[in-house]
Design an enzyme around this catalytic site. Structure first.
Site, PDB file in Angstrom:
ATOM      1  N   ASP A  89       0.863  -1.181   0.000  1.00 55.46           N
ATOM      2  CA  ASP A  89       0.000   0.000   0.000  1.00 55.46           C
ATOM      3  C   ASP A  89       0.908   1.241   0.000  1.00 55.46           C
ATOM      4  OD1 ASP A  89      -2.197   1.579   0.042  1.00 55.46           O
ATOM      5  OD2 ASP A  89      -2.923   0.965   2.019  1.00 55.46           O
ATOM      6  N   ASP A 124      -3.256   7.364  -4.100  1.00 57.78           N
ATOM      7  CA  ASP A 124      -4.531   7.988  -4.497  1.00 57.78           C
ATOM      8  C   ASP A 124      -5.010   8.904  -3.387  1.00 57.78           C
ATOM      9  OD1 ASP A 124      -4.849   5.484  -2.995  1.00 57.78           O
ATOM     10  OD2 ASP A 124      -6.989   5.899  -3.122  1.00 57.78           O
ATOM     11  N   CYS A 274     -16.140 -21.350  19.643  1.00 60.76           N
ATOM     12  CA  CYS A 274     -15.286 -21.579  18.484  1.00 60.76           C
ATOM     13  C   CYS A 274     -14.392 -22.780  18.774  1.00 60.76           C
ATOM     14  CB  CYS A 274     -14.441 -20.323  18.266  1.00 60.76           C
ATOM     15  SG  CYS A 274     -13.144 -20.482  17.032  1.00 60.76           S
ATOM     16  N   CYS A 276     -11.360 -23.269  17.008  1.00 57.06           N
ATOM     17  CA  CYS A 276     -10.048 -23.064  16.379  1.00 57.06           C
ATOM     18  C   CYS A 276      -8.961 -23.552  17.344  1.00 57.06           C
ATOM     19  CB  CYS A 276      -9.866 -21.595  15.997  1.00 57.06           C
ATOM     20  SG  CYS A 276      -9.394 -20.512  17.357  1.00 57.06           S
ATOM     21  N   CYS A 279      -9.028 -21.579  20.638  1.00 56.24           N
ATOM     22  CA  CYS A 279     -10.187 -21.742  21.510  1.00 56.24           C
ATOM     23  C   CYS A 279     -10.346 -23.171  22.014  1.00 56.24           C
ATOM     24  CB  CYS A 279     -11.446 -21.286  20.792  1.00 56.24           C
ATOM     25  SG  CYS A 279     -11.345 -19.538  20.342  1.00 56.24           S
TER      26      CYS A 279
HETATM   27 ZN   LIG Z   1     -11.302 -19.507  18.093  1.00 57.88          ZN
END
Ligand SMILES: [Zn+2]
Length: 493
Positions: A89, A124, A274, A276, A279
């Site tokens: 960027d 920009d 969750c 994942c 978690c």
């Molecule tokens: Zn998670």
């Protein structure tokens, strides 16, 4: 050779193969933002989450002499210690936020080229929403002139053309047309972060559509600054391919836990909803105390949602996913409602037959591109003689059905009239609707009944039979002007 190949499509969403000097990237995807000042998760580690491409801010590197020299010496890939494709960027966001960018378009582009960026971005001018039109137009002229300059500077690297224009849709359209004329490898929709922050998702839909309608199909489109997964289904459905996420880290810093349907304050969590790796192996207390764990979870769910989006494209169920996800927030539902106004545009891109059945999931389903397409195609029925259109369930209306008719149509909400021959084909025959239908589905169906009557006005005599589930709908009286209407009471037969 085109650098972007579309592999699967659904609505305006696509799975594409984007070829870069550092390998192919499968889109749609999220580019984690790598801030060289605060990298809690390393660039190479991003692969484990599912990242295929990264984005970093060339301006942040450029303005610090030590970072600048190191990046020039090593190249951006060694600098970040990663061989994945990297987009850089330019500092436009800093220009917007702090108004003090001490670098010219030419300087920052040459720097991006020198450090070996895979996709460079010109400097920009991001214009805030709701400014005066004159201001937006002036900024746009400057942006377009910088895009032209960029095209002449960058020769051997890929380059992104940025669409600006604030909240003026005609300026967004003009901006998209002009950058498309110049020709870029990636197109980016910029200046939308304030709209995201204020949940103006309906205006975001307008801006995406105004841009997309005027951008070429054979290049990926990046929605700058949209890193929250709850936006992915709708934004991808409207044709966005690249996203960047600084959100995973910013939210973690703010003690916020991202889910596919919103954000929660981590202090309010008593459970981790969750599975994942974070978690499933940490207690809620541990996640509350660690910004790194939180960032890691946030990144997991961000990539997980993109995989869900991609699977939906492959199976043709992206609209259903939008319906489910957009019910998480009124502002998102509003945006989905708003997107149905563009069903006519979306319909042109959408496949006419899908593997996944059409699930009716509420009034927004009545405005799906498939329903509109069905309405467009009613003119294929050229009718004469006596025609029965029967909107009755089961045995009710048997008498009418046993009459002597040249054509018999059944009615299925939200599509409306269909002949028996279409009862197996997509979408009518492949649709599942709730037993208790809402008014939106009825209205869409009856509008199509009316359309069929009007298309064959004077050529055929119609009888419209309906049961009490339709009773009282205002369009019945309208149908009565073109057809004999019969209410079939339950138990009459
Ligand atoms: Zn998670």
């Amino acid at each position: 050779m085109t650098e972007f190949e579309i592999v699967h499509k659904d609505l305006m969403g696509r799975i594409g193969k984007f070829r870069t000097p550092h390998g192919n990237v499968e889109t749609p995807t999220i580019m984690p933002v790598m801030n060289p000042n605060l990298m809690s998760i390393g660039a190479e580690e991003m692969k484990r989450y599912g990242a295929e491409m990264l984005i970093t801010n060339a301006y942040i590197i450029y303005r610090k002499v030590n970072l600048r020299e190191e990046a020039v010496k090593k190249g951006i890939h060694s600098f970040l210690e990663c061989e994945m494709p990297i987009m850089t960027d330019s500092g436009s966001y800093q220009l917007y936020e702090y108004k003090d960018v001490e670098v010219s378009n030419k300087e920052i582009l040459e720097f991006q080229q020198r450090i070996g960026s895979d996709v460079c971005v010109p400097l920009d001018i991001p214009t805030a929403p709701y400014v005066k039109r004159e201001r937006a137009k002036d900024d746009l002229e400057e942006t377009v002139s910088r895009m032209r300059e960029a095209r002449s500077i960058i020769q051997n690297k890929m380059l992104a053309g940025v669409v600006q224009g604030s909240t003026f849709l005609e300026l967004r359209e003009e901006s998209a047309k002009r950058v498309a004329e110049i020709g870029f490898d990636v197109y980016a929709i910029g200046g939308v972060v304030p709209l995201l922050e204020s949940y103006k998702f309906d205006e975001l839909v307008d801006i995406i559509m105004a841009s997309k309608k005027n951008l070429p199909l054979n290049a990926p489109v990046h929605l700058f600054g949209a890193g929250h997964p709850m936006l992915f289904p709708l934004a991808v459905a409207l044709g966005c391919d690249l996203f960047d996420s600084a959100a995973y880290a910013i939210y973690a810093k703010g003690k916020r836990y991202i889910t596919s349907d919103g954000t929660r304050k981590v202090e309010d969590l008593r459970y981790l909803p969750c599975s994942c790796p974070v978690c499933s192996s940490h207690s809620v207390e541990e996640v509350k105390e660690s910004e790194d764990l939180l960032a890691s979870h946030n990144l997991c769910v961000t990539f997980e949602e993109m995989r869900v989006v991609k699977q939906s494209i492959v199976e043709g169920s992206l609209w259903e996913l939008c319906e489910r996800r957009c019910r998480a927030y009124p502002a998102l539902l509003n945006a989905l409602n708003h997107a149905t106004k563009y069903a006519g545009v979306i319909e042109k891109y959408d496949a006419s037959t899908k593997k996944h059945p059409f699930f009716y999931l509420g009034e927004t389903s009545a405005h799906r591109p498939e329903v509109l397409r069905y309405s467009y195609r009613l003119n294929r029925f050229k009718l004469s003689g006596n025609v029965l259109i029967t909107a009755t369930v089961g045995s009710k209306g048997k008498e009418v059905e046993s009459g002597n008719y040249d054509y018999v149509f059944f009615v299925k909400p939200p599509f409306g009239p269909y002949p028996a021959e279409l009862s197996e084909s997509y979408p009518v025959g492949q649709s599942e609707i709730p037993a208790e239908i809402d008014n939106g589905a009825k209205t869409a169906a009856l509008q199509n009944v009316l359309k069929l009557l009007e298309l064959n006005n004077g050529k055929a005599k119609f009888v419209f039979a309906y049961d009490d589930s339709w009773e009282g709908h205002p369009l019945i009286a309208e149908i009565g002007k073109h057809a004999v209407v019969r209410l079939m009471k339950g138990g009459d037969d």
